[in-house]
Write an enzyme that holds these catalytic residues in place. Structure first.
Site, PDB file in Angstrom:
ATOM      1  N   GLU A   1       0.809  -1.219   0.000  1.00 34.25           N
ATOM      2  CA  GLU A   1       0.000   0.000   0.000  1.00 34.25           C
ATOM      3  C   GLU A   1       0.840   1.265   0.000  1.00 34.25           C
ATOM      4  O   GLU A   1       0.495   2.257  -0.663  1.00 34.25           O
ATOM      5  CB  GLU A   1      -0.946  -0.009   1.208  1.00 34.25           C
ATOM      6  CG  GLU A   1      -2.113  -0.968   1.098  1.00 34.25           C
ATOM      7  CD  GLU A   1      -1.770  -2.400   1.462  1.00 34.25           C
ATOM      8  OE1 GLU A   1      -2.670  -3.266   1.395  1.00 34.25           O
ATOM      9  OE2 GLU A   1      -0.588  -2.675   1.809  1.00 34.25           O
TER      10      GLU A   1
ATOM     11  N   GLN B   1      -8.091  -2.640  -0.308  1.00 35.83           N
ATOM     12  CA  GLN B   1      -8.986  -3.788  -0.351  1.00 35.83           C
ATOM     13  C   GLN B   1      -9.985  -3.736   0.790  1.00 35.83           C
ATOM     14  O   GLN B   1     -11.169  -4.055   0.622  1.00 35.83           O
ATOM     15  CB  GLN B   1      -8.169  -5.080  -0.295  1.00 35.83           C
ATOM     16  CG  GLN B   1      -8.932  -6.286  -0.775  1.00 35.83           C
ATOM     17  CD  GLN B   1      -7.998  -7.446  -1.061  1.00 35.83           C
ATOM     18  OE1 GLN B   1      -7.573  -8.131  -0.129  1.00 35.83           O
ATOM     19  NE2 GLN B   1      -7.674  -7.672  -2.329  1.00 35.83           N
ATOM     20  N   PHE B   2      -9.535  -3.301   1.937  1.00 37.78           N
ATOM     21  CA  PHE B   2     -10.376  -2.956   3.080  1.00 37.78           C
ATOM     22  C   PHE B   2      -9.777  -1.704   3.704  1.00 37.78           C
ATOM     23  O   PHE B   2      -8.557  -1.522   3.694  1.00 37.78           O
ATOM     24  CB  PHE B   2     -10.427  -4.084   4.123  1.00 37.78           C
ATOM     25  CG  PHE B   2     -11.138  -5.318   3.652  1.00 37.78           C
ATOM     26  CD1 PHE B   2     -12.501  -5.469   3.854  1.00 37.78           C
ATOM     27  CD2 PHE B   2     -10.448  -6.311   2.980  1.00 37.78           C
ATOM     28  CE1 PHE B   2     -13.156  -6.606   3.398  1.00 37.78           C
ATOM     29  CE2 PHE B   2     -11.092  -7.450   2.525  1.00 37.78           C
ATOM     30  CZ  PHE B   2     -12.461  -7.600   2.736  1.00 37.78           C
ATOM     31  N   ALA B   3     -10.627  -0.851   4.247  1.00 39.68           N
ATOM     32  CA  ALA B   3     -10.143   0.396   4.838  1.00 39.68           C
ATOM     33  C   ALA B   3      -9.103   0.133   5.923  1.00 39.68           C
ATOM     34  O   ALA B   3      -8.199   0.944   6.140  1.00 39.68           O
ATOM     35  CB  ALA B   3     -11.309   1.200   5.405  1.00 39.68           C
TER      36      ALA B   3
ATOM     37  N   HIS C   1     -11.209  -6.097   9.493  1.00 35.96           N
ATOM     38  CA  HIS C   1     -11.897  -5.896   8.224  1.00 35.96           C
ATOM     39  C   HIS C   1     -13.132  -5.019   8.381  1.00 35.96           C
ATOM     40  O   HIS C   1     -13.924  -4.914   7.452  1.00 35.96           O
ATOM     41  CB  HIS C   1     -12.331  -7.241   7.614  1.00 35.96           C
ATOM     42  CG  HIS C   1     -11.201  -8.082   7.118  1.00 35.96           C
ATOM     43  ND1 HIS C   1     -10.390  -8.789   7.954  1.00 35.96           N
ATOM     44  CD2 HIS C   1     -10.747  -8.310   5.861  1.00 35.96           C
ATOM     45  CE1 HIS C   1      -9.477  -9.438   7.244  1.00 35.96           C
ATOM     46  NE2 HIS C   1      -9.667  -9.157   5.963  1.00 35.96           N
TER      47      HIS C   1
END
Length: 659
Positions: free
Chosen positions: A398, A420-422, A465
């Site tokens: 990231e 993909q997920f915060a 998640h």
């Protein structure tokens, strides 16, 4: 030290010599000024000049270089006027950052340089982005980024090289191996003997040069750059050198053994090259004296100009205005009345697709977003329509990808990064809060980046998640935060975010993806960023909320037929709509701020504080808040529902009404 002239002309050799001598003479003057207490700090590159000079002189002027503290030869080699450099170091308005930052913490597109920030490593991801832009545009250019040997321990360094290797980006990753990271010797930094050995692990070429031999550096870069322009790929270039001064002057060099200093003093890059040129008959004592006299005059004249500058006079309006890239949003209405029923997730996909059609310089990046279409299938089919160049699967990195997005911005491109997920944004946190958010305020470079953040609980996905982490960014000037609650806003706000040249954190609630649908325009349209929406009207109280909170508030109010409330959907959290909040407070006189994020330090705390300070005379009760418990998000559905504020919302409303 052995210099191999090859077929280089006298003019080229003289140019290299002068390019070495000028930064050395500037440094010598800076050390005098430091002892005279006329400057506050100095990071000396004495002993390492051949690397900066050799690289800069070998590149084309329009090719980007990302230097560090001790790379003065890059800046002088790109013909930045000395008085402007000195103004930057002194923190005056004539510098590149208007006194907001120091040293080489700035960039200049005019000279194709992007400076560092104090956090070592992030410059590598930015270099990836610049190189990606040149590759997508077919420009046949290389990008060079500098690293100290100590900074190579940072994850950003690893991530950026890995991305460049996977994507075949024309980046030369330079490691100035001087044996120390500040005072920590290499033996305590890493176990490898040579940095070029690391290149094997990345599947790229590694080249080692004598970093004190300007001719060797120059010749190597000429050769490498020519190859990379035609056959893009990254190369790791290790330059063996030594820093003859402290990390910065205050730190000194007592930790360095004397015999080591004596050995490297004999390898001085300026003295040795000067001696070689005299022996070769390229220059003589008269030439040296005249050159030094010319440079001394230039330095003194530059200092005279720069010393006339004073520290900036504070101007609060200017400081606040420069936080964001100037942008006046033009609201775009749908061109026809045609509508289709779309789920929340479809609205996001629709807005993203139409923005890709509208902006041919927009690049999408994220894990699994290409052929797979992303874990939520938002970009399904995009590769077939827009190609792998613009819809890019990324490695699990990231930080490098957010840095790459900024690098694309430097080259006037747009980027969307999908987390993909915060929750996973923590891996790119530094790039967002210290690079994206501050770049325009520091040196006027826009960060035209949208970071999409699938967020929220309710799916029993546990603590890694399901987090609502918008408050992490709410405190960071320079960012914008958007958080839609319905399909119409989801599309319109995403399109608006992608138009905006500022960095936007775009939160999308996962539970709404496939549970919420509405008829929304098929055409492209935008919604005003920073504008709240009154969802429901009433006189009893105001519920100020966003995201899932809008649906909780609506549902609970349906169970209280005798109570009528204003429900205000903020939609944008930064900047948030103070006018809408003031209007509703004046109307109902009772306020409840609701959000899914945990209570302490959440967005609601700032809104409640602002209301108490600015709307006190309109209140008939304390401003109340309802939010999730101050714990991590539990996995079990029963515990998760207890964590979320919905089950406590009705009681809080009744408590507020009874006050």
């Amino acid at each position: 030290m052995k210099f191999i002239r090859k077929n280089y002309t006298d003019d080229i050799l003289k140019k290299l010599y002068e390019s070495l001598l000028f930064p050395r003479m500037i440094e010598e003057k800076m050390l005098i000024l430091l002892r005279q207490n006329k400057i506050s700090k100095w990071f000396s590159g004495i002993g390492q000049e051949a690397i900066s000079v050799g690289i800069t002189q070998a590149l084309h002027p329009e090719e980007y270089i990302l230097p560090m503290h001790r790379n003065l030869g890059v800046f002088t080699g790109r013909d930045i006027p000395f008085e402007k450099l000195f103004a930057q170091w002194q923190g005056t308005m004539a510098g590149f950052t208007k006194g907001r930052d120091r040293s080489f913490h700035f960039g200049t597109n005019e000279h194709h340089i992007v400076g560092m920030i104090s956090h070592l490593g992030p410059q590598n991801g930015v270099a990836d982005g610049i190189a990606l832009a040149t590759k997508l545009k077919g420009e046949k250019k290389v990008t060079v980024v500098f690293n100290g040997d100590g900074g190579t321990s940072q994850g950003d360094f690893h991530e950026a090289i890995n991305v460049a290797a996977v994507w075949d980006l024309p980046v030369i990753f330079v490691v100035e191996n001087n044996g120390y990271g500040l005072s920590t010797p290499s033996s305590e930094q890493f176990r490898c003997k040579n940095f070029i050995d690391k290149a094997i692990g990345y599947g790229i070429e590694g080249i080692q040069v004598d970093g004190n031999n300007v001719l060797e550096v120059y010749d190597t870069i000429l050769s490498i750059a020519d190859k990379l322009r035609e056959n893009p790929r990254p190369i790791l270039l290790e330059c063996i050198t030594f820093r003859m001064r402290g990390h910065e002057e205050a730190s000194g060099t007592k930790y360095v053994p004397k015999e080591l200093m004596d050995t490297w003093a004999k390898k001085d890059p300026v003295e040795n090259f000067e001696k070689y040129l005299v022996e070769q008959g390229v220059i003589d004592a008269i030439y040296i004296e005249q050159t030094r006299k010319k440079f001394k005059k230039e330095i003194e004249e530059g200092l005279e100009v720069a010393f006339q500058e004073t520290h900036p006079q504070p101007d609060t309006e200017r400081e606040l205005n420069d936080v964001y890239t100037p942008f006046t949003q033009t609201i775009i209405q749908p061109s026809t009345d045609k509508k289709s029923e779309k789920r929340f997730i479809d609205a996001i996909s629709d807005g993203l697709r139409q923005s890709m059609e509208r902006f041919d310089n927009l690049v999408l990046m994220g894990q699994d977003i290409a052929e797979y279409g992303g874990v939520f299938k938002i970009t399904e089919g995009f590769v077939e329509k827009f190609g792998k160049g613009r819809v890019r699967n990324t490695p699990l990195c990231e930080a490098a990808i957010v840095g790459t997005a900024l690098g694309l911005s430097v080259k006037a491109m747009k980027a969307m990064v999908e987390m993909q997920f915060a929750d996973f944004v923590t891996e790119g946190f530094n790039q967002i809060v210290n690079n994206l958010a501050k770049t325009h305020w520091r040196w006027g470079q826009s960060a035209d980046v949208v970071v999409r953040m699938p967020t929220g609980a309710g799916t029993a996905a546990g603590p890694f998640h399901s987090q609502s982490n918008e408050a992490w960014f709410f405190h960071t000037p320079g960012l914008k935060i958007v958080y839609p609650s319905n399909p119409y806003d989801a599309k319109g706000l995403l399109c608006a975010a992608l138009e905006d040249p500022n960095p936007v954190m775009y939160f999308e609630h996962k539970l709404l993806y496939r549970t919420l649908k509405d008829f929304i325009p098929d055409d492209y349209y935008t919604i005003e960023i920073g504008k709240a929406k009154l969802i429901r009207e009433g006189e009893s109280l105001s519920i100020i909320t966003y995201g899932m909170g809008v649906h909780w508030a609506t549902e609970i109010m349906d169970t209280l037929p005798d109570v009528k409330a204003d429900i205000v959907d903020l939609r944008t959290l930064l900047p948030w709509d103070k006018d809408a909040v003031l209007e509703t407070v004046k109307k109902t006189n009772r306020v409840l701020v609701l959000h899914e994020d945990t209570l302490t330090g959440g967005v609601g705390a700032e809104i409640a504080a602002w209301i108490s300070e600015h709307c006190f005379q309109h209140l008939d009760a304390p401003v109340m808040r309802e939010a999730s418990l101050d714990t991590a998000i539990p996995f079990a559905p029963t515990l998760e529902q207890n964590f979320l504020p919905k089950i406590r919302l009705k009681n809080k409303i009744e408590e507020l009404l009874k006050y």
